[in-house]
Motif scaffolding. Structure first.
Motif, PDB file in Angstrom:
ATOM      1  N   LYS A 135       0.997  -1.057  -0.115  1.00 48.01           N
ATOM      2  CA  LYS A 135       0.003   0.159   0.536  1.00 48.01           C
ATOM      3  C   LYS A 135       0.980   1.322   0.064  1.00 48.01           C
ATOM      4  N   ALA A 136       1.542   0.835   0.469  1.00 51.35           N
ATOM      5  CA  ALA A 136       2.804   2.242   0.650  1.00 51.35           C
ATOM      6  C   ALA A 136       3.000   2.688  -1.173  1.00 51.35           C
ATOM      7  N   LEU A 137       3.691   1.807  -1.623  1.00 50.20           N
ATOM      8  CA  LEU A 137       4.063   2.176  -3.068  1.00 50.20           C
ATOM      9  C   LEU A 137       2.946   2.573  -4.074  1.00 50.20           C
ATOM     10  N   LYS A 138       1.640   2.562  -3.494  1.00 47.27           N
ATOM     11  CA  LYS A 138       0.754   2.928  -4.128  1.00 47.27           C
ATOM     12  C   LYS A 138       0.625   4.066  -4.499  1.00 47.27           C
ATOM     13  N   PRO A 139       0.287   5.302  -5.347  1.00 44.86           N
ATOM     14  CA  PRO A 139      -0.106   7.282  -5.437  1.00 44.86           C
ATOM     15  C   PRO A 139      -1.323   7.050  -5.131  1.00 44.86           C
ATOM     16  N   LYS A 140      -1.147   7.999  -3.738  1.00 45.36           N
ATOM     17  CA  LYS A 140      -2.280   8.270  -3.401  1.00 45.36           C
ATOM     18  C   LYS A 140      -2.787  10.353  -4.600  1.00 45.36           C
ATOM     19  N   LYS A 141      -4.577   8.790  -3.926  1.00 45.76           N
ATOM     20  CA  LYS A 141      -5.805  10.215  -5.179  1.00 45.76           C
ATOM     21  C   LYS A 141      -5.645  11.478  -4.651  1.00 45.76           C
ATOM     22  N   LYS A 142      -5.644  11.913  -5.553  1.00 43.91           N
ATOM     23  CA  LYS A 142      -5.606  13.322  -5.485  1.00 43.91           C
ATOM     24  C   LYS A 142      -7.210  14.025  -5.178  1.00 43.91           C
ATOM     25  N   LYS A 143      -7.973  14.303  -4.666  1.00 40.92           N
ATOM     26  CA  LYS A 143      -9.637  14.291  -4.892  1.00 40.92           C
ATOM     27  C   LYS A 143      -8.936  15.662  -5.668  1.00 40.92           C
ATOM     28  N   ASN A 144     -11.032  16.461  -5.809  1.00 42.64           N
ATOM     29  CA  ASN A 144     -11.258  17.851  -6.393  1.00 42.64           C
ATOM     30  C   ASN A 144     -10.032  18.152  -8.018  1.00 42.64           C
ATOM     31  N   ILE A 145      -9.590  17.115  -8.455  1.00 46.30           N
ATOM     32  CA  ILE A 145      -8.487  17.586  -9.243  1.00 46.30           C
ATOM     33  C   ILE A 145      -8.985  16.424 -10.509  1.00 46.30           C
ATOM     34  N   SER A 146      -9.227  17.563 -12.195  1.00 51.29           N
ATOM     35  CA  SER A 146      -9.829  16.710 -13.252  1.00 51.29           C
ATOM     36  C   SER A 146      -8.484  17.183 -13.974  1.00 51.29           C
ATOM     37  N   ARG A 147      -8.432  16.617 -14.905  1.00 49.99           N
ATOM     38  CA  ARG A 147      -7.672  16.825 -15.945  1.00 49.99           C
ATOM     39  C   ARG A 147      -8.889  17.154 -17.000  1.00 49.99           C
ATOM     40  N   ASP A 148      -8.605  17.151 -18.052  1.00 50.89           N
ATOM     41  CA  ASP A 148      -8.934  17.379 -19.902  1.00 50.89           C
ATOM     42  C   ASP A 148      -8.386  16.813 -20.545  1.00 50.89           C
ATOM     43  N   ALA A 149      -9.345  17.031 -21.980  1.00 47.60           N
ATOM     44  CA  ALA A 149      -8.111  16.463 -23.074  1.00 47.60           C
ATOM     45  C   ALA A 149      -7.006  16.682 -23.254  1.00 47.60           C
ATOM     46  N   PHE A 150      -6.953  17.950 -23.288  1.00 47.31           N
ATOM     47  CA  PHE A 150      -5.547  18.149 -23.701  1.00 47.31           C
ATOM     48  C   PHE A 150      -4.122  18.398 -22.141  1.00 47.31           C
ATOM     49  N   GLY A 151      -4.841  18.136 -21.279  1.00 45.92           N
ATOM     50  CA  GLY A 151      -3.954  18.057 -20.181  1.00 45.92           C
ATOM     51  C   GLY A 151      -4.434  19.015 -19.278  1.00 45.92           C
ATOM     52  N   THR A 152      -5.015  20.001 -19.525  1.00 43.43           N
ATOM     53  CA  THR A 152      -5.622  21.490 -18.407  1.00 43.43           C
ATOM     54  C   THR A 152      -5.737  20.705 -16.897  1.00 43.43           C
ATOM     55  N   THR A 153      -4.801  21.357 -16.123  1.00 42.80           N
ATOM     56  CA  THR A 153      -5.334  20.568 -14.679  1.00 42.80           C
ATOM     57  C   THR A 153      -6.148  21.540 -14.030  1.00 42.80           C
ATOM     58  N   TYR A 154      -8.046  21.076 -13.574  1.00 45.18           N
ATOM     59  CA  TYR A 154      -8.590  21.698 -13.339  1.00 45.18           C
ATOM     60  C   TYR A 154      -8.497  21.464 -11.950  1.00 45.18           C
ATOM     61  N   GLY A 155      -8.703  22.521 -10.761  1.00 45.59           N
ATOM     62  CA  GLY A 155      -9.393  22.386  -9.052  1.00 45.59           C
ATOM     63  C   GLY A 155     -11.091  23.033  -8.256  1.00 45.59           C
ATOM     64  N   ARG A 156     -11.159  21.615  -8.209  1.00 45.11           N
ATOM     65  CA  ARG A 156     -12.424  22.286  -7.111  1.00 45.11           C
ATOM     66  C   ARG A 156     -12.519  22.694  -6.068  1.00 45.11           C
ATOM     67  N   ILE A 157     -13.028  23.406  -5.345  1.00 38.03           N
ATOM     68  CA  ILE A 157     -12.967  24.402  -3.679  1.00 38.03           C
ATOM     69  C   ILE A 157     -14.318  24.145  -3.552  1.00 38.03           C
ATOM     70  N   HIS A 158     -14.208  23.858  -2.658  1.00 40.34           N
ATOM     71  CA  HIS A 158     -15.578  23.345  -1.377  1.00 40.34           C
ATOM     72  C   HIS A 158     -15.429  24.823  -0.432  1.00 40.34           C
ATOM     73  N   MET A 159     -16.523  25.495  -1.031  1.00 39.80           N
ATOM     74  CA  MET A 159     -16.813  26.732   0.154  1.00 39.80           C
ATOM     75  C   MET A 159     -18.314  26.429   1.229  1.00 39.80           C
ATOM     76  N   GLN A 160     -18.790  27.320   1.857  1.00 41.66           N
ATOM     77  CA  GLN A 160     -19.512  27.598   2.913  1.00 41.66           C
ATOM     78  C   GLN A 160     -20.338  28.369   1.844  1.00 41.66           C
ATOM     79  N   LYS A 161     -21.814  28.432   2.514  1.00 41.16           N
ATOM     80  CA  LYS A 161     -22.908  28.858   2.060  1.00 41.16           C
ATOM     81  C   LYS A 161     -22.823  30.551   2.416  1.00 41.16           C
ATOM     82  N   GLN A 162     -22.553  31.557   1.938  1.00 41.15           N
ATOM     83  CA  GLN A 162     -22.361  32.573   1.992  1.00 41.15           C
ATOM     84  C   GLN A 162     -24.160  33.788   2.120  1.00 41.15           C
TER      85      GLN A 162
END
Length: 307
Positions: free
Chosen positions: A244-271
């Motif tokens: 288990k120590a060698l398995k890469p940890k999955k990063k939450k709320n991060i995705s990539r599109d077909a062109f390799g651009t990285t997108y991050g999702r931020i969770h905020m409280q209701k304003q």
């Protein structure tokens, strides 16, 4: 019966270092191969073992004495040699009337035979027969596999995996262009396996990218598959298991599109947008009636103008 095992601590530093090398590690050492000569090996099989030893060095061990054993009938001697020499790969060469010029390539798992495939040598050209420059010792080869059999047949799939395991060498983090000198090419056509070894020559091309030529270096082998001893699916799956120590940890709320651009999702409280400070304008000022609604929670009646 009750068996009691006593653990003896090493008395010298040399013995302690030896035991530490054998301990399980998260990142495995480079796999070593033992090249064993059978009791009735002829000159062709001996030359093949010597040439493959020259290609595999320094991660190989050549047994010079003959060993009378039959791996497909009794595997205890191979397992003993594997544990003694700390080698997880082996190549056994033998020759007899029923199976002339015979090679058995295999690998170990927990010092027990996992996979084993028997190959027959039909044609052999040694390193000495080709008078060309050779690659230096310890050069990591580039492996190329051609032929549909390596993808369609289960036996050829396992043979491909075995050959990659045998010749891959150490794992490297960086690649230098001048270090890509050696190519091992395997072709599976019409039930035969053709092994060719080339040296890469980088020549001038008039631009940044050099012109590449392949020079036959040897050894060259024409092989045919004979017997196979393959591990079961459960055992093979167990041998591929990673800690288990060698398995890469999955990063939450991060995705990539077909062109390799990285997108991050931020969770905020209701304003509360009612308390948001906006630009102060006369038209946006609250009237007295609106203020009284907020304070009392009810609409107050309009005041009548006094006469």
């Amino acid at each position: 019966l009750l068996f009691i095992y006593y653990y003896r601590k090493p008395k010298t530093k040399r013995a302690k270092r030896f035991l530490e090398k054998r301990e399980p590690k998260l990142t495995e050492n480079t796999k070593n191969a033992m090249l064993i000569k059978g009791g009735n090996a002829n000159s062709t099989v001996t030359d093949v073992l010597k040439d493959i030893y020259a290609v595999k060095k320094p991660f190989a061990m050549l047994f010079k004495k003959k060993n009378i054993t039959r791996p497909f009938e009794d595997q205890t001697s191979l397992e003993f040699f594997s544990k003694k020499s700390d080698c997880s790969l082996f190549l056994f060469g033998s020759h007899n009337k029923k199976r002339p010029n015979n090679l058995i390539i295999g690998r170990m798992f927990d010092y027990h035979v996992l996979d084993m495939i028997e190959l027959g040598i039909e044609k052999f050209v040694s390193l000495k027969d080709i008078k060309n420059s050779k690659c230096p010792e310890g050069t990591k080869p580039m492996l190329i596999f051609a032929g549909d059999l390596f993808d369609l047949s289960e036996e050829y799939k396992r043979l491909k995996s075995l050959l990659i395991d045998f010749f891959r060498g150490p794992t490297v983090s960086n690649i230098r262009l001048a270090g890509l000198e050696h190519v091992l090419h395997f072709t599976a056509v019409d039930g035969k396996i053709y092994m060719r070894s080339y040296k890469v020559l980088l020549k001038k091309s008039g631009c940044k990218i050099p012109r590449i030529e392949l020079d036959d270096m040897g050894p060259s082998l024409d092989l045919v598959m004979r017997r196979t001893h393959l591990a079961s699916d459960d055992l093979y799956k167990l041998s591929l298991k990673q800690p288990k120590a060698l398995k890469p940890k999955k990063k939450k709320n991060i995705s990539r599109d077909a062109f390799g651009t990285t997108y991050g999702r931020i969770h905020m409280q209701k304003q509360d947008l009612s308390k948001l400070q906006t630009r102060k304008m006369k038209g946006l000022k609250k009237r007295a009636a609106e203020k009284s609604v907020e304070e009392d929670g009810a609409i107050s009646p309009k005041k009548t103008k006094s006469s």
